[in-house]
Design an enzyme around this catalytic site. Sequence first.
Site, PDB file in Angstrom:
ATOM      1  N   ASP A   9      -2.755   5.475  -3.235  1.00 21.51           N
ATOM      2  CA  ASP A   9      -3.223   6.453  -2.245  1.00 21.51           C
ATOM      3  C   ASP A   9      -2.124   7.440  -1.900  1.00 21.51           C
ATOM      4  O   ASP A   9      -2.373   8.455  -1.256  1.00 21.51           O
ATOM      5  CB  ASP A   9      -3.665   5.739  -0.961  1.00 21.51           C
ATOM      6  CG  ASP A   9      -5.103   5.262  -1.049  1.00 21.51           C
ATOM      7  OD1 ASP A   9      -5.809   5.652  -1.998  1.00 21.51           O
ATOM      8  OD2 ASP A   9      -5.532   4.488  -0.165  1.00 21.51           O
ATOM      9  N   TRP A  30       0.853  -1.188   0.000  1.00 23.05           N
ATOM     10  CA  TRP A  30       0.000   0.000   0.000  1.00 23.05           C
ATOM     11  C   TRP A  30       0.898   1.250   0.000  1.00 23.05           C
ATOM     12  O   TRP A  30       1.897   1.303   0.710  1.00 23.05           O
ATOM     13  CB  TRP A  30      -0.899  -0.006   1.255  1.00 23.05           C
ATOM     14  CG  TRP A  30      -1.702   1.259   1.348  1.00 23.05           C
ATOM     15  CD1 TRP A  30      -2.815   1.565   0.643  1.00 23.05           C
ATOM     16  CD2 TRP A  30      -1.412   2.400   2.177  1.00 23.05           C
ATOM     17  NE1 TRP A  30      -3.247   2.836   0.966  1.00 23.05           N
ATOM     18  CE2 TRP A  30      -2.404   3.371   1.909  1.00 23.05           C
ATOM     19  CE3 TRP A  30      -0.409   2.708   3.103  1.00 23.05           C
ATOM     20  CZ2 TRP A  30      -2.439   4.608   2.542  1.00 23.05           C
ATOM     21  CZ3 TRP A  30      -0.442   3.951   3.731  1.00 23.05           C
ATOM     22  CH2 TRP A  30      -1.451   4.881   3.453  1.00 23.05           C
ATOM     23  N   LYS A  71     -16.062   5.734  -9.308  1.00 22.15           N
ATOM     24  CA  LYS A  71     -14.820   5.172  -8.761  1.00 22.15           C
ATOM     25  C   LYS A  71     -15.223   3.952  -7.946  1.00 22.15           C
ATOM     26  O   LYS A  71     -15.909   4.072  -6.929  1.00 22.15           O
ATOM     27  CB  LYS A  71     -14.138   6.224  -7.888  1.00 22.15           C
ATOM     28  CG  LYS A  71     -12.873   5.730  -7.191  1.00 22.15           C
ATOM     29  CD  LYS A  71     -12.248   6.899  -6.416  1.00 22.15           C
ATOM     30  CE  LYS A  71     -11.109   6.488  -5.534  1.00 22.15           C
ATOM     31  NZ  LYS A  71     -10.685   7.607  -4.662  1.00 22.15           N
ATOM     32  N   TRP A  72     -14.823   2.793  -8.425  1.00 21.15           N
ATOM     33  CA  TRP A  72     -15.185   1.515  -7.780  1.00 21.15           C
ATOM     34  C   TRP A  72     -13.997   1.082  -6.927  1.00 21.15           C
ATOM     35  O   TRP A  72     -12.971   0.689  -7.450  1.00 21.15           O
ATOM     36  CB  TRP A  72     -15.505   0.489  -8.864  1.00 21.15           C
ATOM     37  CG  TRP A  72     -15.781  -0.920  -8.415  1.00 21.15           C
ATOM     38  CD1 TRP A  72     -15.225  -1.602  -7.385  1.00 21.15           C
ATOM     39  CD2 TRP A  72     -16.694  -1.834  -9.025  1.00 21.15           C
ATOM     40  NE1 TRP A  72     -15.724  -2.886  -7.315  1.00 21.15           N
ATOM     41  CE2 TRP A  72     -16.631  -3.055  -8.314  1.00 21.15           C
ATOM     42  CE3 TRP A  72     -17.551  -1.749 -10.119  1.00 21.15           C
ATOM     43  CZ2 TRP A  72     -17.385  -4.175  -8.663  1.00 21.15           C
ATOM     44  CZ3 TRP A  72     -18.301  -2.870 -10.468  1.00 21.15           C
ATOM     45  CH2 TRP A  72     -18.220  -4.056  -9.738  1.00 21.15           C
ATOM     46  N   ASP A  73     -14.181   1.150  -5.619  1.00 15.09           N
ATOM     47  CA  ASP A  73     -13.082   0.873  -4.694  1.00 15.09           C
ATOM     48  C   ASP A  73     -13.188  -0.543  -4.133  1.00 15.09           C
ATOM     49  O   ASP A  73     -14.240  -1.204  -4.231  1.00 15.09           O
ATOM     50  CB  ASP A  73     -13.155   1.895  -3.549  1.00 15.09           C
ATOM     51  CG  ASP A  73     -11.792   2.206  -2.960  1.00 15.09           C
ATOM     52  OD1 ASP A  73     -10.872   1.388  -3.125  1.00 15.09           O
ATOM     53  OD2 ASP A  73     -11.665   3.265  -2.329  1.00 15.09           O
ATOM     54  N   MET A  74     -12.133  -1.020  -3.515  1.00 18.15           N
ATOM     55  CA  MET A  74     -12.107  -2.350  -2.888  1.00 18.15           C
ATOM     56  C   MET A  74     -10.987  -2.309  -1.867  1.00 18.15           C
ATOM     57  O   MET A  74      -9.830  -2.369  -2.223  1.00 18.15           O
ATOM     58  CB  MET A  74     -11.840  -3.394  -3.982  1.00 18.15           C
ATOM     59  CG  MET A  74     -12.083  -4.814  -3.602  1.00 18.15           C
ATOM     60  SD  MET A  74     -10.781  -5.519  -2.599  1.00 18.15           S
ATOM     61  CE  MET A  74      -9.394  -5.544  -3.719  1.00 18.15           C
ATOM     62  N   ARG A  98      -9.958  -2.660   7.963  1.00 19.24           N
ATOM     63  CA  ARG A  98     -10.634  -1.369   7.944  1.00 19.24           C
ATOM     64  C   ARG A  98     -12.094  -1.523   8.413  1.00 19.24           C
ATOM     65  O   ARG A  98     -13.007  -0.939   7.839  1.00 19.24           O
ATOM     66  CB  ARG A  98     -10.593  -0.783   6.528  1.00 19.24           C
ATOM     67  CG  ARG A  98     -10.613   0.733   6.502  1.00 19.24           C
ATOM     68  CD  ARG A  98     -10.816   1.271   5.100  1.00 19.24           C
ATOM     69  NE  ARG A  98     -10.696   2.708   5.079  1.00 19.24           N
ATOM     70  CZ  ARG A  98     -11.248   3.492   4.173  1.00 19.24           C
ATOM     71  NH1 ARG A  98     -11.961   2.979   3.194  1.00 19.24           N
ATOM     72  NH2 ARG A  98     -11.092   4.786   4.222  1.00 19.24           N
ATOM     73  N   ASP A 109     -16.477  11.362  -3.198  1.00 21.65           N
ATOM     74  CA  ASP A 109     -15.840  10.112  -2.755  1.00 21.65           C
ATOM     75  C   ASP A 109     -16.635   9.504  -1.603  1.00 21.65           C
ATOM     76  O   ASP A 109     -17.827   9.798  -1.401  1.00 21.65           O
ATOM     77  CB  ASP A 109     -14.371  10.416  -2.389  1.00 21.65           C
ATOM     78  CG  ASP A 109     -13.446   9.225  -2.588  1.00 21.65           C
ATOM     79  OD1 ASP A 109     -13.388   8.379  -1.670  1.00 21.65           O
ATOM     80  OD2 ASP A 109     -12.807   9.123  -3.651  1.00 21.65           O
ATOM     81  N   ASP A 110     -15.974   8.701  -0.819  1.00 24.62           N
ATOM     82  CA  ASP A 110     -16.574   7.942   0.282  1.00 24.62           C
ATOM     83  C   ASP A 110     -17.371   8.842   1.240  1.00 24.62           C
ATOM     84  O   ASP A 110     -16.961   9.967   1.508  1.00 24.62           O
ATOM     85  CB  ASP A 110     -15.407   7.280   1.031  1.00 24.62           C
ATOM     86  CG  ASP A 110     -15.863   6.159   1.929  1.00 24.62           C
ATOM     87  OD1 ASP A 110     -17.075   5.959   2.067  1.00 24.62           O
ATOM     88  OD2 ASP A 110     -14.980   5.478   2.487  1.00 24.62           O
TER      89      ASP A 110
HETATM   90  C1  GLA Z   1      -9.431   4.128  -0.531  1.00 25.17           C
HETATM   91  C2  GLA Z   1      -9.124   4.873  -1.805  1.00 25.17           C
HETATM   92  C3  GLA Z   1      -9.105   6.356  -1.542  1.00 25.17           C
HETATM   93  C4  GLA Z   1     -10.441   6.782  -0.987  1.00 25.17           C
HETATM   94  C5  GLA Z   1     -10.765   5.974   0.257  1.00 25.17           C
HETATM   95  C6  GLA Z   1     -12.181   6.223   0.726  1.00 25.17           C
HETATM   96  O1  GLA Z   1      -8.385   4.214   0.373  1.00 25.17           O
HETATM   97  O2  GLA Z   1      -7.912   4.444  -2.335  1.00 25.17           O
HETATM   98  O3  GLA Z   1      -8.821   7.064  -2.720  1.00 25.17           O
HETATM   99  O4  GLA Z   1     -11.433   6.613  -1.952  1.00 25.17           O
HETATM  100  O5  GLA Z   1     -10.647   4.583   0.024  1.00 25.17           O
HETATM  101  O6  GLA Z   1     -12.492   5.493   1.843  1.00 25.17           O
END
Ligand code: GLA
Length: 741
Positions: A549, A200, A477-480, A444, A367-368
């Site tokens: 990130d 990371w 933006k599809w996150d994981m 997380r 975003d989130d």
């Molecule tokens: C991950 C993504 C970030 C952001 C956060 C939101 O860490 O890489 O860019 O979107 O989640 O929780």
Amino acid sequence: MKVEYNEEKKLFHLYNKHLSYVIGILRNGHLGHFYLGKRLYGPLSEDLFRRDQGRAAMPYVYEGDMGFSLNLERQEYPSYGTTDFRSPAIDIIQKKGSRIVDFKYDLHRIIQGKPPLEGLPSTRVSNTKDAMTLEIDLVDMVLDLKLTLCYTVFPDLPVVARSVRLENMGLETFNIDRIMSLSIDLFDDNWEWTQLSGDWARERYLRSVALRPGIQSIGSLRGASSAQHNPFVMLKRPETREESGEAIGISLVYSGNFLLQGEVNSDGVTRLISGINPEGFSWNLKSKEVFQTPEAIIAYSGNGIGPLSRTFHDLFHLYLIPEKWQKSPRPVLINNWEATYFNFNEEKILSLAKSAKSLGIELFVLDDGWFGSRNNDTQGLGDWFVNTKKLPGGIAGIAEKIESMGMKFGLWIEPEMVNKDTEFFKCHPDWLIGDPKRTYSHQRNQYVLDFSRKEVVDAIFDQLTKVLDDVPISYIKWDMNRNITEPFSSSLTAEKQGELFHRYILGVYNLYERLINRYPDILFESCASGGGRFDPGLLYYAPQTWTSDNTDAIERLKIQYGTSMVYPISSMGSHVSAVPNHQVLREAPLKIRGDVAYFGTFGYELDLTILSEEEMSEIRKQVEFFKEYRSLIHHGSFYRLLSPFENSGNETAWMVVSKDRSEAIVGWYQILANANRGLFKLKLTGLDSKKMYQISDHKEPISGSILMDFGILMNPAHTGLDLDNSYGGDYQSRIWTIKAV
Ligand code: GLA
């Protein structure tokens, strides 16, 4: 581009003007790998590539014949159990426990175009003229199994795309323990193995070692391709450089558990295999069922690693990402994550959007934190409905307000995950991956939904379509943000538990496919805690990926440079963020932050509403500059000039040249200032040596040959008396634009 079969010589020759790939049918019906490299001309025959060898202490296939041992053959798709002792490409456990297989040539087909791979992403052509595919059927008569090896060649690129299908034509059920997408035996071992590894916030660092006898490998058991190892490996000769020498690259079009392995035997033959990681994998193949492997791409360069990278860039751009995004410009975006984290309301979002609009930014990404009770990372995931406390007008309300400012609107989602503190989890506590009799580990504070189950994917799809159907959304933006632990699915029977990881990723691909079919104009960007799932599998759906990130410009030099080994810069999400930087607390000037981010999809991720007038005006200029050169940056060819992984790593440089060599843009970066340095120069690449070019900081045009063979002459940054020198101090960067005159 052509695929030829010589019936008399029992040879297949796949070629285009850059590459030849030669396969022979060996005397036992197995396939021999004869050649991968520069295009060959003239008649081909088996004795040019292989010979019978009578060697001591060797098992042989035929009684009374001391000439044919699979241990001595270079093969296309080897198996264990009959005279070859190396790692096999396939391993099938049969009812009586035997794992001996014997796949022999049966038939082949030469197809114009390229058939899609059922349920899996793969390279594609919209016009069948742009590819030719060879399918070779091999049959094991004892087991009644048919193995089809598929090879595709394209007109202009030195690559072969390979995949494999296994069909159970009989009545018995088999367990596939290993089924690689690609295997190839190279003639020698004089190669350096280069991988992209990290973690990371430091993804895809370049690591090279010389091959040695035995096995070396990279892979993932995390359920995602991972930040630790990318599904790519390059072999290069010790003398190979950016623009000279041989190199071979393998890239696996897959986002789940993978293996890339090199095995050197006692003769120095190097076997490369690539595919789904066999560790923890097994697939129960019943009568009449078919198993399809992911696709692996093998590319060759005789002129250095630069051309190898550009081959992958062009392949992914032309034949992998959705056609729409090959041409449509990627919007300059503002993302609110590092500006607000979870702490925002409509007013804050609108004021950020207003500032962004005034700077020329084209897309606002929320975003989130917009859904359920998501005020921190213990809550909300799984409840994909808007939090009206933060956004009283709903997503439709905020999206319309932003659209009416003249900007596009985009949204963050993390559909594969759930927090326990949600309505979704309360309704479906049994939809997690994990063993109900054991602890469910978290990462997380979140848990992984069992995407191997259709009903789970359906439920998430239904929730998302309720949000997306009536709202003007241009980007997702599809996150994981976590990997899979306790890999157990309550819905799979005992003999199918080994299928979980692969079925999970098929579920992810299925959801992508359904969303893209329903919303063909939405631009998807994939993300996994930054670049934890940056792979060609996801590029098939989402043409860009959040690279890391880590948004610090200096850190990004290594990350973007490493990523460029295989991925085009048009796929790398790169944003200018605040100082002190949130990951490393470094204070790099706005200039270098922009100069690094230009070589990607470009955007901002900081609170624009608290910047000074001076900073705002610099950003306005950056946005204008990027828009002017966006098409060149995203459609040109990328050349690496100075590596942050070599020498002291203090300088990095790269450039993009338009395909017709009439335009270019160069970026040079220096981390720490040098005291009392003399004149130095930066040699360019990729220009036309005979053309004259106007370069941005020079009055008179300069010839391509001078720019490439001598270089751009640079004054050292002053660190002493000349305090006005704008190039003084640490974290320096320069950008040159170049135009043929
Ligand atoms: C991950 C993504 C970030 C952001 C956060 C939101 O860490 O890489 O860019 O979107 O989640 O929780």
